[in-house]
Each structure stands twice: as structure tokens, then as C-alpha cells.
Design an enzyme around this catalytic site. Structure first.
Site, PDB file in Angstrom:
ATOM      1  N   LYS A   1       0.842  -1.201   0.000  1.00 46.68           N
ATOM      2  CA  LYS A   1       0.000   0.000   0.000  1.00 46.68           C
ATOM      3  C   LYS A   1       0.877   1.251   0.000  1.00 46.68           C
ATOM      4  O   LYS A   1       2.086   1.163   0.266  1.00 46.68           O
ATOM      5  CB  LYS A   1      -0.958  -0.017   1.188  1.00 46.68           C
ATOM      6  CG  LYS A   1      -0.338  -0.051   2.547  1.00 46.68           C
ATOM      7  CD  LYS A   1      -1.438  -0.204   3.602  1.00 46.68           C
ATOM      8  CE  LYS A   1      -0.888  -0.147   4.995  1.00 46.68           C
ATOM      9  NZ  LYS A   1      -1.937  -0.121   5.997  1.00 46.68           N
TER      10      LYS A   1
ATOM     11  N   TYR B   1      15.638  29.445   7.422  1.00 49.80           N
ATOM     12  CA  TYR B   1      14.492  30.213   7.913  1.00 49.80           C
ATOM     13  C   TYR B   1      14.574  30.394   9.424  1.00 49.80           C
ATOM     14  O   TYR B   1      14.851  29.445  10.163  1.00 49.80           O
ATOM     15  CB  TYR B   1      13.182  29.502   7.570  1.00 49.80           C
ATOM     16  CG  TYR B   1      12.798  29.616   6.111  1.00 49.80           C
ATOM     17  CD1 TYR B   1      12.526  30.849   5.535  1.00 49.80           C
ATOM     18  CD2 TYR B   1      12.706  28.477   5.321  1.00 49.80           C
ATOM     19  CE1 TYR B   1      12.165  30.947   4.198  1.00 49.80           C
ATOM     20  CE2 TYR B   1      12.341  28.563   3.981  1.00 49.80           C
ATOM     21  CZ  TYR B   1      12.071  29.803   3.427  1.00 49.80           C
ATOM     22  OH  TYR B   1      11.719  29.892   2.111  1.00 49.80           O
TER      23      TYR B   1
HETATM   24  C1  LIG Z   1      -3.918  -4.751   7.889  1.00 45.07           C
HETATM   25  C2  LIG Z   1      -2.433  -4.638   7.745  1.00 45.07           C
HETATM   26  N1  LIG Z   1      -1.702  -5.757   7.713  1.00 45.07           N
HETATM   27  C3  LIG Z   1      -0.356  -5.708   7.589  1.00 45.07           C
HETATM   28  C4  LIG Z   1       0.318  -4.511   7.508  1.00 45.07           C
HETATM   29  C5  LIG Z   1       1.824  -4.496   7.378  1.00 45.07           C
HETATM   30  O1  LIG Z   1       2.421  -3.974   8.513  1.00 45.07           O
HETATM   31  P1  LIG Z   1       4.026  -3.902   8.600  1.00 45.07           P
HETATM   32  O2  LIG Z   1       4.448  -2.912   7.583  1.00 45.07           O
HETATM   33  O3  LIG Z   1       4.286  -3.458   9.988  1.00 45.07           O
HETATM   34  O4  LIG Z   1       4.547  -5.267   8.307  1.00 45.07           O
HETATM   35  C6  LIG Z   1      -0.414  -3.324   7.548  1.00 45.07           C
HETATM   36  C7  LIG Z   1       0.291  -2.035   7.483  1.00 45.07           C
HETATM   37  O5  LIG Z   1      -0.063  -1.040   8.031  1.00 45.07           O
HETATM   38  C8  LIG Z   1      -1.824  -3.391   7.670  1.00 45.07           C
HETATM   39  O6  LIG Z   1      -2.578  -2.283   7.711  1.00 45.07           O
END
Ligand SMILES: Cc1ncc(COP(=O)(O)O)c(C=O)c1O
Length: 424
Positions: A47, A273
Site C-alpha cells: 500500500k 528560515y
Molecule cells: C492490515 C495490515 N496488515 C499488515 C500490515 C503491514 O504492517 P508492517 O508494515 O508493519 O509489516 C499493515 C500495514 O499497516 C496493515 O494495515
């Protein structure tokens, strides 16, 4: 004149870049697999553009390395992967808007399901489209964000079982603690999850994958890990927090920029700044063509360090939108065009993104996700990266070292041709 324009173009292209080492990604995924143990599938979480690493290239590469599925945050992210020719299972981990559901179903994107209303809507929609929607029941065992409560879970599983246009592809929960199995709160969540699973098993309602663990739990040896782990950060080479005995991961992203201006300053000279930093001695300031719009955390002003010429140099003054200033008074031989690394690797040296996050008062996730659109992603590694649709396979990007050398030469030529204006 045309030659000079060419020089400007080449400099502009590499004001700031992120090297993405796809071989390191593959090795990290192998470490995840070893930690998870045999028979546990790996879903790579891609994601937010694979946490800033570039979802399409990362997904193709990870699938070649053997991951079984991909997790995304939004339906648009899932569809981007489908458009890029990815046929592997994709799960929208959170939720989708009602309006987005038809496209997800048409493209075989799996959806996490949290409520009876959503179950009904998906069943009706799938029937109308003449499809079967694959869903994962998400149970809220303690994160408190999304998911059915454990007391509602069995009723929902029964409803899914009776829905002829829904197929249960999994049962999942998400764990809240960055300490994974080391935190009693994680064990409590797993106990609640386990309770639902046992009742569901007795009623023969369990189908598909059971999954709960993300990076923190995998790297603290949580057990059971069920059928699959959903890993993001660990695959990209970082940990959510310091975890004992889990430091063999390699950074996948190296975030770098270059020196575009140098000046010698007298004691008392204010920099940046608000004039929050003043030179305490005669020193040399390097200005870098990267700022918070590119992903340098603003909080690193007067706090952070970078790597330059194999040494650490402090960030001085506030980080601005397009530029950052560092004190290179203790780094001999710095030139315009020198590479400067904010996190990741520079040859044998490293700055861990976790360290930078601590200094900036944030988490590593935020730093890689914040790497902006102006930042060139340069994929390195032994395989050809795929960044677009299958018909859009890019030729391998030249090794960045050579590229930087080209930029450096171009800058020197430019400097030699131009009147001197403040730099040494
Ligand atoms: C539902 C879910 N599963 C797994 C993960 C993966 O987490 P990580 O990056 O800590 O492995 C996320 C990330 O936010 C998540 O939202």
C-alpha cells in the site's frame, strides 16, 4: 547553447533520487520466509505505493521472488496493480467505498469485510454482476480501527456461508503493538482471535487463509502464525521499533540528493528560515537540492545527519521546501555534485531509516511513504524492473554511481564556464 541546456536537464533529473535495491527486497523476503517457517504464505503489503518504493516494480519483483499475495490500502492501488498485469491475489486490507466495490469485484480484487451491511451489499452486487466476491472477514481483536467485534464474528461467518455470491477467502485480524509477541497486548489479541477461530471451527465455518501477523510479530517469533503473514516494513528492510535479535534486514531504499552550492561562512552567520542555527566557528555550508516537499522530515532541521564522502555531517538550520543545508566543515574535499545520503546505503556506509525516524520524532513508515513525486526512483539489482504495464518494461536503469559521475562532470563543466558566485 544547446550543450548548456543539456547540462541543466541532466542536473535537474537527479536533484534527488531514491535507489530501490530489488535484490535486497528479495533477500529480506527470504528472511521473512525463514522467520515465518514452512507452510506459511507471505502477503507483501504494497500500500501507499509500496511504502514509497514504487508498487508496480516492487510487486512484480516480489512475485518473482515467490510471494503468494499482495495487500493494498485502497481499491485504486489494487487496480493500478491489475492494470500493470499482475494476476496474483490482491487484498484491500482496510475497506473500500461502496462506489469502488464494482471495479474491485470485476477485477477479482479481494476485500476485507467488517459488517452485515457490507456483506449484504457485496452479495447483491456480486449477484448483479454475475460474479463471486472473495472476502476476508476482519475481526477487531484490539486495534479498534476496523473489523467486526469478536462477539459478532460467528454470526457474520454464518451469513457469509449462506451468501451464494460470496466466498470466504480468509479470516484476519490486525495486531496493534510494534513490539509484536513481546507485548502482552499482542497475546491478548491472539487469544481473542483464537477464541473466535475455535468456535468457527466447531461450526465448520473456517475457509481460506487465517492471518494476523505483520512485521513486528514475524520478527518476534509470534506463534501461531496461521496460514499467512502480511509483511510490509520488514520486507523493505526496517523494523517498527528496536526489536532484539532482528537486525539482519537490509535497507531497500536509499534516499539521496546532491550538493548544489557551497559557501564558507564566518562565525555567527545565520543559516535557514528563522536563523535557528548560527555558525560557532568558520565553517563550510553545503546546500542540497532536496527539501521537505521531497520527503526530508522538517523536524530534522538542526537534528539530523547525512552521509557525505563516507562521513556524517549535521543538518544545520531548518529544512525548507526545496533545500536542506549541512555543515561540511569537518568533511574534506566536498564538491558541488557530491552525493548526500539521508537514509539507506552509500557504499559501505549506512544510515538506518529507523535512526532517522527517531531523530525526527516519527516512525520509519512515515519517512519512506513521504518520499515525494519529484524524487526519481532508480531500481537497482540483478533483474529488470517492471514499472508500468507488461508492454512497458523499462530497460535497466544505468547504475546510479555512473549517473552521479555524469552529473558531477556536467556540474564541474558548468562551474568552470560560469562566473563564480559565492561557492569556493
Ligand atoms: C492490515 C495490515 N496488515 C499488515 C500490515 C503491514 O504492517 P508492517 O508494515 O508493519 O509489516 C499493515 C500495514 O499497516 C496493515 O494495515
Amino acid at each position: 547553447m544547446p550543450r548548456r541546456r543539456a547540462i541543466f536537464c541532466c542536473v535537474e533529473a537527479y536533484r534527488v533520487w531514491a535507489e530501490i535495491d530489488l535484490d535486497a527486497l528479495a533477500r529480506n523476503l527470504e528472511r521473512v520466509r525463514q522467520r515465518a517457517g514452512p507452510g506459511v504464505a507471505v502477503m507483501l503489503v504494497v500500500k501507499a505505493d509500496a511504502y514509497g518504493h514504487g508498487a508496480v516494480a516492487v510487486a512484480h519483483s516480489a512475485l518473482r521472488a515467490g510471494v503468494e499475495a499482495l495487500g493494498v490500502g485502497t481499491s485504486a492501488e489494487a487496480l493500478e496493480l491489475r492494470k500493470a498485469g499482475i494476476r496474483a491475489p490482491i487484498l484491500v486490507l482496510g475497506t473500500v467505498l461502496d462506489e469502488e466495490a464494482p471495479a474491485c469485484l470485476r477485477h477479482g480484487v479481494q476485500i476485507a469485510l467488517h459488517s452485515s451491511d457490507r456483506r449484504r451489499m457485496l452479495q447483491q452486487l456480486a449477484r448483479r454482476l454475475g460474479l463471486v466476491a472473495r472476502v476476508h472477514l476482519k475481526i477487531d481483536t484490539g486495534l479498534g480501527r476496523l473489523g467486526a467485534s469478536p462477539t459478532r464474528a460467528l454470526a457474520l461467518l454464518e451469513e457469509i456461508e449462506r451468501s451464494d455470491h460470496l466466498e470466504l477467502a480468509g479470516i484476519m485480524t490486525h495486531l496493534a503493538s510494534p513490539l509484536g509477541a513481546l507485548d502482552p497486548a499482542t497475546r491478548l489479541q491472539i487469544k481473542r482471535f483464537q477464541g473466535v477461530l475455535e468456535s468457527a471451527r466447531q461450526r465448520r465455518l473456517v475457509r481460506g487463509w487465517i492471518h494476523a501477523a505483520s512485521t513486528a510479530s514475524v520478527f518476534t517469533d509470534l506463534r501461531p502464525l496461521y496460514d499467512a503473514v502480511r509483511v510490509g516494513l520488514g520486507a523493505y528492510g526496517a523494523l517498527p521499533t528496536a526489536l532484539p535479535g532482528a537486525s539482519d534486514l537490509e535497507p531497500v531504499m536509499s534516499f539521496a540528493s546532491q550538493v548544489v552550492f557551497l559557501k564558507d561562512v564566518a562565525p555567527g552567520t545565520p543559516i535557514g528560515y528563522g536563523g535557528t542555527w548560527r555558525a560557532a566557528r568558520p565553517t563550510r555550508i553545503a546546500t542540497l537540492s532536496v527539501g521537505y516537499a521531497d520527503g526530508v522530515a522538517w523536524r530534522l532541521g538542526n537534528q539530523g545527519h547525512v552521509l557525505i564522502r563516507g562521513q556524517r555531517a549535521p543538518i544545520v538550520g531548518m529544512v525548507s521546501m526545496d533545500y536542506t543545508t549541512i555543515d561540511v566543515g569537518d568533511v574534506p574535499g566536498v564538491c558541488v555534485g557530491d552525493r548526500v545520503t539521508f537514509f539507506g546505503r552509500d557504499g559501505a556506509q549506512r544510515i538506518a531509516v529507523e535512526e532517522v525516524a527517531r531523530r525526527a520524532g516519527t516512525i520509519p513508515y512515515e519517512l519512506t511513504c513521504a518520499v515525494g513525486r519529484r524524487v526519481e526512483r532508480i531500481y537497482v539489482g540483478s533483474e529488470t524492473p517492471v514499472r508500468g504495464s507488461p508492454s512497458d518494461v523499462l530497460t535497466p536503469v544505468p547504475p546510479p554511481g555512473r549517473e552521479v559521475e555524469r552529473v558531477r562532470r556536467a556540474l564541474s563543466a558548468l562551474a568552470a564556464a560560469a562566473p563564480r558566485s559565492g561557492g569556493p
